[in-house]
Design an enzyme around this catalytic site. Sequence first.
Site, PDB file in Angstrom:
ATOM      1  N   LYS A 209      82.707  23.628  23.775  1.00  0.00           N
ATOM      2  CA  LYS A 209      83.607  22.871  24.633  1.00  0.00           C
ATOM      3  C   LYS A 209      82.890  21.565  25.011  1.00  0.00           C
ATOM      4  CE  LYS A 209      85.806  21.409  28.381  1.00  0.00           C
ATOM      5  NZ  LYS A 209      85.402  20.094  28.958  1.00  0.00           N
ATOM      6  N   GLU A 291      71.691  23.492  33.314  1.00  0.00           N
ATOM      7  CA  GLU A 291      70.858  22.339  33.646  1.00  0.00           C
ATOM      8  C   GLU A 291      71.751  21.373  34.407  1.00  0.00           C
ATOM      9  OE1 GLU A 291      69.530  19.021  34.209  1.00  0.00           O
ATOM     10  OE2 GLU A 291      69.975  18.603  32.114  1.00  0.00           O
ATOM     11  N   CYS A 325      69.918  12.751  33.216  1.00  0.00           N
ATOM     12  CA  CYS A 325      69.509  13.643  34.301  1.00  0.00           C
ATOM     13  C   CYS A 325      68.032  13.476  34.613  1.00  0.00           C
ATOM     14  CB  CYS A 325      69.831  15.097  33.955  1.00  0.00           C
ATOM     15  SG  CYS A 325      69.181  15.625  32.367  1.00  0.00           S
ATOM     16  N   GLU A 423      72.319  12.449  43.803  1.00  0.00           N
ATOM     17  CA  GLU A 423      72.300  11.993  42.425  1.00  0.00           C
ATOM     18  C   GLU A 423      73.443  11.006  42.200  1.00  0.00           C
ATOM     19  OE1 GLU A 423      71.595  13.888  38.039  1.00  0.00           O
ATOM     20  OE2 GLU A 423      73.080  14.869  39.311  1.00  0.00           O
TER      21      GLU A 423
END
Length: 534
Positions: A209, A291, A325, A423
Amino acid sequence: PPVDFAKEESRQAMEAALQKVREQLGKHQRLVIGEEHHDTQEKLTSIDPSQKDRVVGTTASATAEQAEQAVAIAKAALGKWAATSVEERADYLRRAAQAMRDQFFDLAALEVYECGKPWREATGDICEAIDFCEYYAAAAIDLMGGSPTGSEAAIEDDARNFDAPGEDNRLTYLPRGVAAVIAPWNFPLAILTGMTTAALATGNTVIMKPAEQSPIIAARLMEIFIEIGLPPGVVNYLPGRGETVGAALVEHPDVALIAFTGSRPVGLAINRTAAEVSASSNNMVKRVIAEMGGKNAIIVDSDADLDEAVAGVVKSAFGYSGQKCSACSRAIVLDSVYDQFLDRLVEAARSLPVGPADDPKTIVGPVIDSQSFDRIQSYIEVGRQEGREVLAADVGLLAKQGYFIGPHIFVDVSPNARIAQEEIFGPMLAVIHAADLDEALDIANATDYALTGGLFSRSPAHIDRGMVEYRVGNLYVNRNITGALVGRQPFGGFRMSGIGSKAGGPDYLLQFVVPRTITENTMRRGFAPPELES
């Protein structure tokens, strides 16, 4: 190896691929479930973030019912695939790697258009995808052959005297089952390939996906799997809305494992839902590999080589517009070098070329889409309240053409400010004072995340302290904090950055298997029955 664009032949190959791929944009891709290709009424449209009126392609958008069908097909293919020798499974991965080499620049060009990745970022992503194929092929053979315990292990290691006469013990590994791979857009081929091939190498079947922003490069990966002759149903391609097809896969009782890379809220929601489904199931406890990002810092010590520190921070903060990230979003600078470092940092960041991803000189390209653009702009406004803005790079008319935001630097930021804790995933850097290394380490560790971190220092004692006290999954000393290489820097964090597994490392495949011990009494009484003749 990375592409050297100082060589004319590399530049020419990339230019030719960009032209070729540009002429092929706009095609439609269907779902792939087993041997069948399916279309849907709803479509996903992939837009070039450098030129938002350019359609890269469209795909079908899977429904929950098609997710159910894909799980059934993957489950039906599981037995035969799991029984396939690990050497044969590894051979498929190596063939996929070769197919990527053969199509290298075309794949990179597609990422330039679909994800706004500049030349070096795009080609680096293809390199990493190839490395994952090769690394997990070799690692699976090492892992899945079965390892001896007890007396056989004692033969290999004289220090382990576990002799057990008449008994044979083996530790083996079984695949977990059907794996749902839910991938991000920022490393659209590498991370999708890594999670998928790790599952395949260990005997699991897969439903891919991809992110809604990058389904076209994922369709190309599915085509590669078909081209190399992977059996139908072993990998299935299911683009669609996360809240529809992603949720259906996570909730399905026959999905044994979910491999996810993406945002913290989505990762935590997946983990929670998987636990709830497991609690109501008599079949299995779902495994989640997640993650989920970071709020990464680089500490600049008082004795740091400032030329190296500036280059490392700039590359880590603004490469691919900060959309990694692992990107540096905080620079923690000791007071004695603070002003000197800032002067160099601001001018270095100001010099970065901002432009369309297909322009070879571009370092800072667009952000991925309008949602990211609006979110980053809102954080810029927050930054103006929480710090002193010393750089706001002007993108001029590019802002009308695509989703462009130039590098932004805010200084004198409190360690507890929002832009120092949340973030952002964009080209924004918060610079923070620290009186000494003690305070710098306290600030660096005082976030919910623990993914990457950096330390620039020439003091062996301070470097040793950083290695012990800086609590991140990947610590980089005197270099940039992005660009982990498969096998060289196994990658992954803990706390709110993830579960602590290391992609591209020796323990990653263990997440995809169930360990099993087999003990046989070899001192049987009586005679063995004669073998039946065929």
